[in-house]
Every structure is written in structure tokens, then in C-alpha cells.
Design a protein around this motif. Structure first.
Motif, short mmCIF file in Angstrom:
data_model
loop_
_atom_site.label_atom_id
_atom_site.label_comp_id
_atom_site.label_asym_id
_atom_site.label_seq_id
_atom_site.Cartn_x
_atom_site.Cartn_y
_atom_site.Cartn_z
N LEU A 143 28.52 25.33 -50.62
CA LEU A 143 27.85 26.38 -49.87
C LEU A 143 28.13 26.17 -48.39
CD1 LEU A 143 24.28 26.39 -51.49
CD2 LEU A 143 26.29 27.70 -52.19
N LYS A 144 28.38 27.26 -47.68
CA LYS A 144 28.56 27.16 -46.23
C LYS A 144 27.25 26.86 -45.53
CE LYS A 144 32.39 30.49 -46.24
NZ LYS A 144 32.83 31.85 -45.76
N ALA A 145 26.14 27.23 -46.16
CA ALA A 145 24.81 26.99 -45.61
C ALA A 145 23.83 26.83 -46.78
CB ALA A 145 24.39 28.14 -44.70
N PRO A 146 22.70 26.15 -46.57
CA PRO A 146 21.81 25.83 -47.69
C PRO A 146 20.86 26.97 -48.05
CG PRO A 146 20.91 24.92 -45.68
CD PRO A 146 22.22 25.56 -45.30
N PHE A 147 21.42 28.14 -48.31
CA PHE A 147 20.59 29.32 -48.48
C PHE A 147 20.89 30.05 -49.77
CE2 PHE A 147 20.80 29.16 -43.67
CZ PHE A 147 19.53 28.61 -43.54
N LEU A 148 19.86 30.75 -50.25
CA LEU A 148 19.93 31.47 -51.51
C LEU A 148 19.30 32.85 -51.34
CD1 LEU A 148 19.03 30.11 -55.03
CD2 LEU A 148 17.81 32.10 -54.18
N ASP B 294 23.05 35.98 -40.44
CA ASP B 294 23.54 35.33 -39.22
C ASP B 294 22.37 34.80 -38.39
OD1 ASP B 294 26.24 35.72 -39.68
OD2 ASP B 294 26.35 37.59 -38.52
N GLN B 295 21.32 35.59 -38.29
CA GLN B 295 20.16 35.18 -37.49
C GLN B 295 19.49 33.96 -38.12
OE1 GLN B 295 17.29 38.25 -36.47
NE2 GLN B 295 15.65 36.73 -36.30
N ILE B 296 19.31 33.97 -39.44
CA ILE B 296 18.69 32.84 -40.13
C ILE B 296 19.52 31.57 -39.92
CG2 ILE B 296 18.14 31.90 -42.41
CD1 ILE B 296 17.50 34.85 -43.24
N GLU B 297 20.83 31.69 -40.05
CA GLU B 297 21.71 30.53 -39.87
C GLU B 297 21.65 30.02 -38.44
OE1 GLU B 297 25.67 31.28 -41.18
OE2 GLU B 297 25.10 31.55 -43.28
N LEU B 298 21.64 30.93 -37.47
CA LEU B 298 21.56 30.52 -36.07
C LEU B 298 20.26 29.79 -35.79
CD1 LEU B 298 22.69 30.47 -33.20
CD2 LEU B 298 21.71 32.76 -32.86
N GLU B 299 19.17 30.29 -36.36
CA GLU B 299 17.87 29.64 -36.16
C GLU B 299 17.86 28.23 -36.73
OE1 GLU B 299 15.34 33.86 -36.35
OE2 GLU B 299 15.59 32.60 -38.14
N LEU B 300 18.49 28.04 -37.88
CA LEU B 300 18.58 26.69 -38.45
C LEU B 300 19.42 25.79 -37.55
CD1 LEU B 300 18.16 24.55 -40.62
CD2 LEU B 300 20.10 25.52 -41.88
N LYS B 301 20.56 26.28 -37.07
CA LYS B 301 21.43 25.47 -36.21
C LYS B 301 20.74 25.11 -34.89
CE LYS B 301 25.86 25.99 -35.92
NZ LYS B 301 27.22 26.56 -35.71
N THR C 173 12.39 32.54 -41.46
CA THR C 173 13.30 32.14 -40.39
C THR C 173 14.08 30.88 -40.77
OG1 THR C 173 11.74 30.67 -39.26
CG2 THR C 173 11.65 33.03 -38.69
N GLY C 174 15.12 30.63 -39.98
CA GLY C 174 15.84 29.37 -40.14
C GLY C 174 14.99 28.18 -39.75
N LEU C 175 14.03 28.38 -38.88
CA LEU C 175 13.09 27.31 -38.52
C LEU C 175 12.22 26.96 -39.72
CD1 LEU C 175 11.75 25.41 -36.49
CD2 LEU C 175 10.38 27.34 -35.67
N ASP C 176 11.74 27.98 -40.46
CA ASP C 176 11.02 27.71 -41.70
C ASP C 176 11.88 26.89 -42.64
OD1 ASP C 176 8.83 29.24 -40.89
OD2 ASP C 176 9.50 31.04 -41.95
#
Length: 350
Positions: free
Chosen positions: A59-64, A312-319, A275-278
Motif C-alpha cells: 500500500l502506498k499509504a495505510p488507508f482503506l 490527498d488531504q487525509i494523506e497530507l494530514e498524516l504526513k 482526518t489524517g491526524l485521527d
């Protein structure tokens, strides 16, 4: 030809888009977790790596993309947009309940999305209670074969079923039937709730029965007792549902409880994720993959591009979170001491 199940799927989508379907005064519990800012992160933001693996795929990111819908005209475009976006972003994608795929010929293409997401993990979905209503390993395998799925998840939705006018409420002796499905299918089988949460004791029973991953699907987001209350024509059910508008185990508590009872099984954290912070908070307490549902639903009714923008927003928030604490990859995030849980700082204890 459309049947009652197809119409119900359309109603579910429309209610989740337009009505107040979240639990009342119920949160994920993640607000009790905060990060301790690192003024000197000593990493290049551009080098932050969110890659992980799930179901033996990268996975490119840990999301589902969590299970949402299928089996209705409205679901066709939604699922196609979600699938195309998941393929572009490298997210797992899960289908809504595929019971309609076998019981109705209408809108079957809403489930047949593999051609839009050829490389990412695809999870088919069936209500576990259907194992008491004529479904078994043979039907489960048919679902997997028809959808070309990498896995099947059995969803547990007892409270939803008992409030739903058409609900199937015989949850008796399901565990042995779940075990048989796990032993028979040629793909891994997972288990998930639908927004009321799975605790550690239940997760242990499921794991011992052969379940390969647990999606806690905790409280704090969409409440399916609220959704079914809004649909119901049964005044007794509608009135009773009000008593359960804050029912469920918060997502945070589910993650902690499951991790305390089961080791070595991937944990998906869904239920109220916004959010990516969540997502970062959930990862620090043990989650491996983070599921988003309603956060993506409105965008999915618009276009693939709208879904990608939300992703994209969720990924940016995580990064940004990872950068803010100096975590260069998910291993660093999972093991960070720069977190405070209910006012207790792990950094001070280190």
C-alpha cells in the motif's frame, strides 16, 4: 429487476448523505490522544514514507476505503469512483454487503469493480448473520469469485438488524459457522463491526476461529441504529432506537482492547475517522490500517477526482503529523514516545 434489498441500499446512501446519522454525544475517544511537537524533527518532509502492506500487497499509504454500498443504481457510480481513486492512491477498497449480488440481478456492476482497481487489495463483504439464513462457505466463495476479491470480511451488525424493519436477528451459534468459512475459503477472511465496535474478548474468539484481520469499526461515526430509525415504518422500533443513539464502544477503546487480547493479527481502525491526524493517533495505539467511509462518500457521488482530492488531504494530514513529531516512516510513528494519552506523556516516561 430491483428488489427490496436494492431499494434499501439506495435509502441507506441517501440517509448517510443528508441526515444526522452519527451517534449522539458519542466520540471515537481519540480526542484524549495528543502529540508532543518536535521543534527539531531532523528529517526532510519529502522523505516521509507512508508505505505498508496488507493482504500481501503493498500500500502506498495505510488507508482503506471502508465498506459502504453496492446493489443500487446510485451505488454504481459511487463504487466506480471509489475504486478508481483507490487504485490511483494505493488504498485498500472494501465493498458494501454483497448479499444483493447473489439475491438480485439488478445493479450487479456496482460490485464488479476489479477492472477499476486491478492492483490494490479488494475486500468483498457479507453479513455474518446470513450464515444462519441459508448462506455458507459455498455462497461466500461465489462472492469472492464473482468480485475477484483478495479477501472476504464478515460484518457483525446485530443492533442494526434488530432495529431494521427487514432485519435478520438470529445471531445464535454463528462462531462455528464463521470458523467453517475461514477454513474453506481460498482467501483470508476478516471480521468487522458496522459502527458499534469489537472488543478484545470478541476479537480473541474470532481470531481463534480463523479470522485473519479485525476491523474494529468503533463508535464515534455513523450509527446504523440511527440510520435504521430514520428508515423505519415501525413506530415501536423508531421509539426504541432513541435509547441507543449513543450506544457502542469508542474506536480508541476498541483498538486498545483488541491489541491487549490478540497479537499478530492486523487491526483496521474505522468508525468516525475524519482526518489524517485521527489516523496517526490510531496508529500510535496499535492500528495497522485506517478505514474511512462517510468522509469519502459525498465526494464519491461527484467524481473520481473529488475522491482523490479528499484522499490527498487525509494523506497530507498524516504526513504533517509525522513531520511534527519527527517520524520518518510508520514504524517510527507506531513506536513514538511523542504522544500523550489522557494527559499521560510517554515522552516523560521514556
Amino acid at each position: 429487476m430491483e428488489t427490496g434489498i436494492n431499494k434499501r441500499k439506495t435509502e441507506h446512501i441517501r440517509l448517510c448523505l443528508t441526515d444526522a446519522v452519527e451517534g449522539v454525544e458519542k466520540s471515537t475517544g481519540l480526542e484524549g490522544i495528543s502529540f508532543i511537537h518536535n521543534a527539531l524533527p531532523e528529517i526532510d518532509f519529502r522523505d516521509i514514507d507512508m508505505q505498508t502492506s496488507f493482504l500481501n500487497k503493498l500500500l502506498k499509504a495505510p488507508f482503506l476505503v471502508s465498506s459502504m454500498t453496492g446493489g443500487s443504481e446510485l451505488a454504481v457510480q459511487i463504487n466506480q469512483n471509489l475504486a478508481k481513486a483507490a487504485e490511483e492512491k494505493g488504498w485498500v477498497i472494501a465493498l458494501g454487503s454483497t448479499r444483493a449480488l447473489l439475491e438480485s440481478t439488478a445493479h450487479q456492476d456496482s460490485f464488479l469493480i476489479r477492472k477499476y482497481a486491478p492492483s490494490v487489495p479488494l475486500i468483498a463483504n457479507l453479513g455474518a448473520v446470513q450464515l444462519n439464513y441459508g448462506y455458507g462457505a459455498e455462497e461466500a466463495q461465489r462472492i469472492v469469485d464473482m468480485t475477484e476479491a483478495d479477501s472476504l470480511v464478515l460484518h457483525l451488525n446485530s443492533l442494526q438488524e434488530v432495529i431494521q424493519d427487514e432485519g435478520d436477528v438470529n445471531f445464535d451459534n454463528l462462531l462455528p459457522k464463521i470458523e467453517k468459512v475461514c477454513k474453506t475459503l481460498n482467501v483470508p477472511v476478516g471480521a468487522k463491526e458496522v459502527g458499534f465496535g469489537i472488543d478484545g474478548e470478541t476479537a480473541r474468539k474470532l481470531y481463534d476461529a480463523g479470522i485473519s484481520f479485525i476491523d474494529v469499526a468503533g463508535a464515534g461515526g455513523t450509527s446504523w441504529s440511527q440510520v435504521e430509525k430514520l428508515r423505519s415504518q415501525n413506530q415501536l422500533h423508531k421509539a426504541a432506537a432513541e435509547a441507543f443513539n449513543n450506544w457502542g464502544n469508542p474506536t480508541k477503546d476498541c483498538i486498545v482492547s483488541v491489541k491487549s487480547k490478540v497479537t499478530g493479527v492486523p487491526v483496521v481502525a474505522s468508525g468516525g475517522m475524519k482526518t489524517g491526524l485521527d489516523a496517526a493517533k490510531a496508529i500510535t495505539i496499535g492500528a495497522d490500517v485506517i478505514g474511512f467511509a462517510r468522509k469519502l462518500l459525498e465526494a464519491a457521488t461527484t467524481s473520481t477526482e473529488a475522491v482523490i482530492k479528499t484522499m490527498d488531504q487525509i494523506e497530507l494530514e498524516l504526513k504533517i503529523t509525522m513531520f511534527g513529531i519527527g517520524a520518518k516512516n510508520l514504524h517510527d510513528l507506531k513506536n513514538t514516545k511523542r504522544v500523550s494519552i489522557m494527559g499521560k506523556s510517554l515522552l516523560e516516561e521514556a
